[in-house]
Design a protein around this motif. Structure first.
Motif, mmCIF file in Angstrom:
data_model
loop_
_atom_site.group_PDB
_atom_site.id
_atom_site.type_symbol
_atom_site.label_atom_id
_atom_site.label_comp_id
_atom_site.label_asym_id
_atom_site.label_seq_id
_atom_site.Cartn_x
_atom_site.Cartn_y
_atom_site.Cartn_z
ATOM 1 N N SER A 67 -6.366 7.176 -7.299
ATOM 2 C CA SER A 67 -6.834 6.229 -8.324
ATOM 3 C C SER A 67 -6.919 6.900 -9.684
ATOM 4 C CB SER A 67 -8.187 5.640 -7.927
ATOM 5 O OG SER A 67 -9.173 6.657 -7.788
ATOM 6 N N THR B 174 0.823 -1.212 0.000
ATOM 7 C CA THR B 174 0.000 0.000 0.000
ATOM 8 C C THR B 174 0.856 1.261 0.000
ATOM 9 O OG1 THR B 174 -1.717 -1.175 1.243
ATOM 10 C CG2 THR B 174 -1.843 1.223 1.200
ATOM 11 N N SER C 2 -8.240 10.765 -0.819
ATOM 12 C CA SER C 2 -6.974 10.192 -1.285
ATOM 13 C C SER C 2 -7.230 9.044 -2.253
ATOM 14 C CB SER C 2 -6.146 9.697 -0.094
ATOM 15 O OG SER C 2 -5.794 10.767 0.754
ATOM 16 N N THR C 3 -8.250 8.245 -1.959
ATOM 17 C CA THR C 3 -8.614 7.150 -2.861
ATOM 18 C C THR C 3 -9.017 7.686 -4.229
ATOM 19 O OG1 THR C 3 -9.414 5.858 -0.979
ATOM 20 C CG2 THR C 3 -10.126 5.157 -3.169
ATOM 21 N N SER D 117 -11.651 3.210 3.635
ATOM 22 C CA SER D 117 -12.504 4.396 3.495
ATOM 23 C C SER D 117 -13.937 4.066 3.891
ATOM 24 C CB SER D 117 -12.467 4.917 2.052
ATOM 25 O OG SER D 117 -11.179 5.352 1.690
ATOM 26 N N SER E 243 -10.337 -3.638 -7.972
ATOM 27 C CA SER E 243 -10.124 -3.292 -6.561
ATOM 28 C C SER E 243 -11.342 -3.658 -5.726
ATOM 29 C CB SER E 243 -9.817 -1.796 -6.433
ATOM 30 O OG SER E 243 -8.661 -1.444 -7.168
ATOM 31 N N TYR F 274 -7.441 0.897 0.150
ATOM 32 C CA TYR F 274 -7.975 2.255 0.280
ATOM 33 C C TYR F 274 -9.493 2.246 0.312
ATOM 34 C CZ TYR F 274 -3.671 4.988 -0.334
ATOM 35 O OH TYR F 274 -2.451 5.578 -0.149
ATOM 36 N N LEU F 275 -10.113 1.496 -0.590
ATOM 37 C CA LEU F 275 -11.571 1.452 -0.670
ATOM 38 C C LEU F 275 -12.155 0.828 0.590
ATOM 39 C CD1 LEU F 275 -14.141 1.884 -2.373
ATOM 40 C CD2 LEU F 275 -13.773 -0.396 -3.362
ATOM 41 N N THR G 56 -16.258 6.689 -6.511
ATOM 42 C CA THR G 56 -14.845 7.008 -6.746
ATOM 43 C C THR G 56 -14.595 7.300 -8.216
ATOM 44 O OG1 THR G 56 -14.133 5.617 -4.895
ATOM 45 C CG2 THR G 56 -12.486 6.148 -6.561
ATOM 46 N N PHE H 71 -5.510 -0.061 -3.925
ATOM 47 C CA PHE H 71 -6.812 0.608 -3.943
ATOM 48 C C PHE H 71 -7.917 -0.256 -3.356
ATOM 49 C CE2 PHE H 71 -4.505 3.099 -7.179
ATOM 50 C CZ PHE H 71 -4.560 4.312 -6.520
ATOM 51 N N ASP I 217 -0.462 6.407 5.981
ATOM 52 C CA ASP I 217 -1.400 5.301 5.762
ATOM 53 C C ASP I 217 -1.396 4.322 6.927
ATOM 54 O OD1 ASP I 217 -1.805 6.517 3.383
ATOM 55 O OD2 ASP I 217 -1.013 4.914 2.124
#
Length: 365
Positions: free
Chosen positions: A104, A21, A99-100, A292, A132, A288-289, A316, A285, A198
């Motif tokens: 992305s 990541t 950020s995602t 989030s 993702s 991240y997803l 997104t 990602f 992160d």
């Protein structure tokens, strides 16, 4: 079949998730921006940024140890109450989700520009987020196992890339050693400290991991690994392209992979690096997803948040497609808004929660 009591990630999976990541951040426009800001001393920024972000991480570890099996948002709720916990949780969600979106979109532009210029940007974007989402929807356990299975091969290929370019490196390009000055290095290390932030977000899903000791050891080991990896690649970029050249190269990592040759008959081997880089990108990602959506759900006390992964994945793509060009997406949205707005909050929040808990006598219980 894994029993429910065993369905927790160990240190090996956490280490590989973190290094995939965070360690892939040398492959976007971050190094190019840093080289413009601090000159050929950009390789020092990950070291100082890592040291800066490690301070709130220490406070976070103390909180996780004291409150045992609770995630960071649960700790915040217990320390400051429901209303402030909701505010802090939504702020963390906005940082993670923005950020995602921005990152992305940035990676979609990289794939479109460097490898598939005849494919529309939106098609690549949809494909990236579908992949993702597919990984994230299987749960964080699957993300961890996927990272554990793929990380050794990805890192081996990256090590091969560095080895192949060593004959083309000029160590003189690292001088003057302090680039544009110590002040610029310190300032940009502070502003860009969220590139190492992160690791703080993994504490939100802390109950997924086996225990505190595993989380602590794995996080610190991966944190150090990522810093070393970023330093190596940033230094490699400057020694390969020189400072005067790299300022005008938006994607130095991809440019190096396109110029590498293996022997007399094997040229244009960038497809090999593209394949492994794509796997790392999907894992990144997916993490991240998942985080989030988990942050959003925990802030609103939604227990089953997996059904939200698909609509947030679609959101997104929708929001990420709004910026018309890469410069606006990277330089304005990511640097001026997200980084400038998040570094203070990420640095202050864990020490703030620890201080409030200390004043309330939580650690004396």
């Amino acid at each position: 079949m894994i029993q429910p009591s065993d369905r927790k990630l160990g240190p090996r999976e956490l280490v590989t998730v973190i290094i995939l990541t965070m360690g892939i951040k040398f492959s976007d426009m971050t190094p190019t921006i840093l080289f413009k800001e601090v000159g050929n001393a950009a390789w020092m920024v990950p070291i100082l940024a890592g040291c800066i972000m490690f301070i709130p991480f220490i406070f976070l570890l103390v909180l996780l140890k004291h409150y045992k099996d609770q995630g960071f948002l649960d700790i915040i709720r217990q320390v400051v109450g429901e209303k402030l916990a909701f505010v802090f949780g939504m702020m963390l969600f906005l940082i993670a989700f923005s950020s995602t979106i921005v990152n992305s979109r940035s990676y979609t532009d990289i794939i479109n520009t460097m490898f598939f210029p005849d494919t529309t940007n939106i098609n690549i974007y949809i494909l990236l987020m579908v992949a993702s989402y597919f990984v994230a929807n299987r749960g964080f356990l699957v993300i961890g196992y996927t990272a554990y299975l793929t990380a050794p091969y990805i890192k081996a290929v990256l090590a091969l890339l560095v080895i192949l370019v060593i004959p083309h490196l000029n160590f003189d390009y690292l001088f003057p050693i302090f680039g544009n000055g110590v002040g610029e290095i310190a300032l940009n290390s502070l502003v860009y400290s969220p590139i190492m932030g992160d690791v703080l977000f993994f504490s939100i899903v802390f109950p997924i991991f086996k225990n505190y000791t595993a989380f602590k050891k794995a996080s610190i080991a991966a944190y150090i690994f990522v810093i070393v990896e970023l330093v190596i690649f940033y230094a490699t970029f400057i020694m390969y392209f020189d400072y005067t050249g790299i300022k005008h190269i938006p994607y130095p990592f991809q440019e190096i992979t396109r110029s590498v040759e293996v022997g007399r008959f094997l040229s244009n081997v960038e497809a090999l690096f593209l394949g492994f880089w794509s796997v790392a990108t999907v894992v990144r990602f997916a993490v991240y997803l998942y985080i989030s959506v988990a942050t959003f759900a925990y802030s609103l006390k939604i227990k089953e948040f997996e059904p939200l992964l698909l609509p947030f994945g679609a959101l997104t793509v929708l929001l990420g497609s709004i910026p018309q060009n890469l410069i606006y997406n990277t330089l304005i949205l990511r640097v001026q808004y997200i980084l400038n707005a998040s570094w203070i909050f990420l640095l202050i929040l864990p020490p703030l929660i620890w201080t409030i808990a200390k004043l309330k006598g939580e650690f004396s219980k």
